[in-house]
Write an enzyme that holds these catalytic residues in place. Structure first.
Site, mmCIF file in Angstrom:
data_model
loop_
_atom_site.group_PDB
_atom_site.id
_atom_site.type_symbol
_atom_site.label_atom_id
_atom_site.label_comp_id
_atom_site.label_asym_id
_atom_site.label_seq_id
_atom_site.Cartn_x
_atom_site.Cartn_y
_atom_site.Cartn_z
ATOM 1 N N THR A 87 0.878 -1.175 0.000
ATOM 2 C CA THR A 87 0.000 0.000 0.000
ATOM 3 C C THR A 87 0.913 1.222 0.000
ATOM 4 O OG1 THR A 87 -1.622 -1.196 1.328
ATOM 5 C CG2 THR A 87 -1.861 1.195 1.194
ATOM 6 N N LYS A 162 -7.951 1.253 -3.093
ATOM 7 C CA LYS A 162 -7.618 0.844 -1.712
ATOM 8 C C LYS A 162 -7.835 2.005 -0.728
ATOM 9 C CE LYS A 162 -5.142 -1.105 1.703
ATOM 10 N NZ LYS A 162 -5.232 -2.392 2.340
ATOM 11 N N LYS A 237 -2.066 4.964 8.565
ATOM 12 C CA LYS A 237 -1.253 5.047 7.343
ATOM 13 C C LYS A 237 -2.151 5.250 6.116
ATOM 14 C CE LYS A 237 1.442 2.302 4.120
ATOM 15 N NZ LYS A 237 2.076 1.068 3.728
HETATM 16 P P1 NAD Z 1 6.221 -5.647 7.316
HETATM 17 O O1 NAD Z 1 6.900 -4.485 7.935
HETATM 18 O O2 NAD Z 1 5.921 -6.844 8.145
HETATM 19 O O3 NAD Z 1 7.036 -6.132 6.005
HETATM 20 C C1 NAD Z 1 7.763 -5.298 5.160
HETATM 21 C C2 NAD Z 1 9.056 -6.019 4.851
HETATM 22 O O4 NAD Z 1 9.809 -5.254 3.903
HETATM 23 C C3 NAD Z 1 9.958 -6.196 6.074
HETATM 24 O O5 NAD Z 1 10.262 -7.557 6.241
HETATM 25 C C4 NAD Z 1 11.193 -5.364 5.748
HETATM 26 O O6 NAD Z 1 12.398 -5.916 6.271
HETATM 27 C C5 NAD Z 1 11.177 -5.395 4.237
HETATM 28 N N1 NAD Z 1 11.934 -4.315 3.626
HETATM 29 C C6 NAD Z 1 11.964 -2.998 3.943
HETATM 30 N N2 NAD Z 1 12.797 -2.317 3.119
HETATM 31 C C7 NAD Z 1 13.296 -3.221 2.240
HETATM 32 C C8 NAD Z 1 14.192 -3.149 1.141
HETATM 33 N N3 NAD Z 1 14.737 -1.988 0.774
HETATM 34 N N4 NAD Z 1 14.491 -4.298 0.479
HETATM 35 C C9 NAD Z 1 13.940 -5.482 0.842
HETATM 36 N N5 NAD Z 1 13.086 -5.611 1.877
HETATM 37 C C10 NAD Z 1 12.760 -4.502 2.559
HETATM 38 O O7 NAD Z 1 4.850 -5.054 6.695
HETATM 39 P P2 NAD Z 1 3.575 -5.888 6.220
HETATM 40 O O8 NAD Z 1 2.574 -5.922 7.325
HETATM 41 O O9 NAD Z 1 4.029 -7.154 5.583
HETATM 42 O O10 NAD Z 1 2.974 -4.886 5.137
HETATM 43 C C11 NAD Z 1 3.526 -4.785 3.831
HETATM 44 C C12 NAD Z 1 2.636 -3.862 3.009
HETATM 45 O O11 NAD Z 1 1.308 -4.405 2.969
HETATM 46 C C13 NAD Z 1 2.495 -2.449 3.552
HETATM 47 O O12 NAD Z 1 2.501 -1.544 2.476
HETATM 48 C C14 NAD Z 1 1.156 -2.475 4.276
HETATM 49 O O13 NAD Z 1 0.546 -1.197 4.332
HETATM 50 C C15 NAD Z 1 0.375 -3.417 3.398
HETATM 51 N N6 NAD Z 1 -0.734 -4.095 4.070
HETATM 52 C C16 NAD Z 1 -0.554 -4.666 5.288
HETATM 53 C C17 NAD Z 1 -1.619 -5.300 5.899
HETATM 54 C C18 NAD Z 1 -1.464 -5.958 7.246
HETATM 55 O O14 NAD Z 1 -2.491 -6.323 7.856
HETATM 56 N N7 NAD Z 1 -0.248 -6.147 7.761
HETATM 57 C C19 NAD Z 1 -2.878 -5.354 5.270
HETATM 58 C C20 NAD Z 1 -3.016 -4.791 4.003
HETATM 59 C C21 NAD Z 1 -1.932 -4.161 3.415
#
Ligand code: NAD
Length: 290
Positions: A87, A162, A237
């Site tokens: 997102t 979204k 967010k």
């Molecule tokens: P998270 O923080 O658990 O995962 C993000 C991952 O990206 C981490 O493991 C981090 O180490 C990695 N990362 C960061 N910078 C990086 C880079 N330069 N290279 C490689 N890896 C890198 O977050 P999440 O909960 O998995 O969410 C991911 C996305 O999904 C976000 O945009 C969030 O808004 C969206 N989202 C999350 C949810 C939820 O319920 N968690 C629901 C819908 C959407």
């Protein structure tokens, strides 16, 4: 398919595992030291993208997406698909898509709804912006990671869908919580309030499917001490992204703005951080009008 997967956190990890389980050859990369069943880990983002037909990103925000795109786009073969499921702001989604297309790639923005449970269970909903050929290639992967993929039009439209959806969700959750708190003070039983509203014109997903009052309606985070579920931080967010987008196109969104301000106060000044976004109800319970 040969798939590169970058960003293997709470969402990306189980999504990548499901693709591997379905028989795809998945090479992953994350800044953190993670291991995902069935996924071969690469030493960097470009290495994970090298030779892949589809590169999936699942990252925290637009700035990080831009940095990762800079690294992976030159490593990808012409005709391959860059599929971002994070997102992020609409501007970043559109800029990254343009950069990918200029390099001869297809680009899709495909943010998800369904949370960590949906990622693990392969029941996410994808809202997809981008070109038709790219969508048709990715469709098979959407079917593994999710239960529904809606093609919303050109690049950035997945993110637009979204943030509009979540702007409605934030506002209706607040409206539902404040109405429960008012009903309490008026001496109306919560079960009666639910029975009426869930079958009347005030019904919504927040009331009917995710009721913020414990012990009422279907099981929800309210029945589990407001453990997320969908964290208030993530709602904040998404509301901020909605207000950023509204400013860019000069759209009047007073309810979205009010919801954004309230979740900002809840998360940053009160006890909302780390709690489910429906924990607005106990917040309202303890407050008066001032
Ligand atoms: P998270 O923080 O658990 O995962 C993000 C991952 O990206 C981490 O493991 C981090 O180490 C990695 N990362 C960061 N910078 C990086 C880079 N330069 N290279 C490689 N890896 C890198 O977050 P999440 O909960 O998995 O969410 C991911 C996305 O999904 C976000 O945009 C969030 O808004 C969206 N989202 C999350 C949810 C939820 O319920 N968690 C629901 C819908 C959407």
């Amino acid at each position: 398919m040969k798939i590169g997967f970058i960003g293997l956190g709470n969402m990306g990890g189980p999504m990548a595992a499901n693709l591997a389980k379905a028989g795809h050859e998945v090479t992953g990369f994350d800044m953190a030291d993670v291991e995902i069943e069935g996924v071969r880990m690469a030493g960097g983002a470009a290495e994970a993208a090298n030779g892949a037909q589809v590169v999936i990103t699942m990252l925290p925000n637009g700035d990080i997406l831009r940095r990762v795109a800079d690294a992976v786009i030159p490593a990808m073969d012409k005709g391959a698909v860059l599929l971002d499921c994070s997102t992020v702001d609409v501007r970043s989604a559109r800029d990254v898509a343009a950069q990918a297309q200029a390099a001869g790639l297809s680009a899709l923005d495909a943010p998800v709804s369904g949370g960590v449970g949906g990622a693990a269970g392969g029941t996410l909903t994808f809202m997809v912006g981008g070109d038709e050929p790219g969508f048709n290639i990715a469709k098979e992967l959407f079917d593994i990671m999710g239960q529904k993929a809606v093609h919303c039009g050109s690049s950035g439209n997945g993110q637009a869908a979204k943030i509009c959806n979540n702007m409605i969700l934030g506002a209706t959750m607040i409206a539902t919580c404040e109405a429960f708190a008012l009903a309490d003070k008026l001496g109306l039983e919560r079960q009666a309030m639910f029975d009426v509203v869930s079958t009347s014109s005030g019904y919504s997903w927040s009331m009917n499917a995710y009721c913020p009052a414990p012990g009422i309606g279907p099981k929800s985070p309210a029945d589990n001490g407001y453990q997320p579920g969908f964290a208030a931080d993530l709602m904040l967010k998404d509301l901020r992204l909605s207000q950023q987008a509204a400013e860019t196109v000069d759209a009047d969104t007073p309810m979205g703005r009010a919801a954004c301000d309230l979740y900002a106060r809840f998360v940053e000044q009160e006890d909302g951080k780390g709690r489910d976004f429906s924990a607005m109800l106990p917040r309202f319970e303890t407050r008066g009008r001032s």
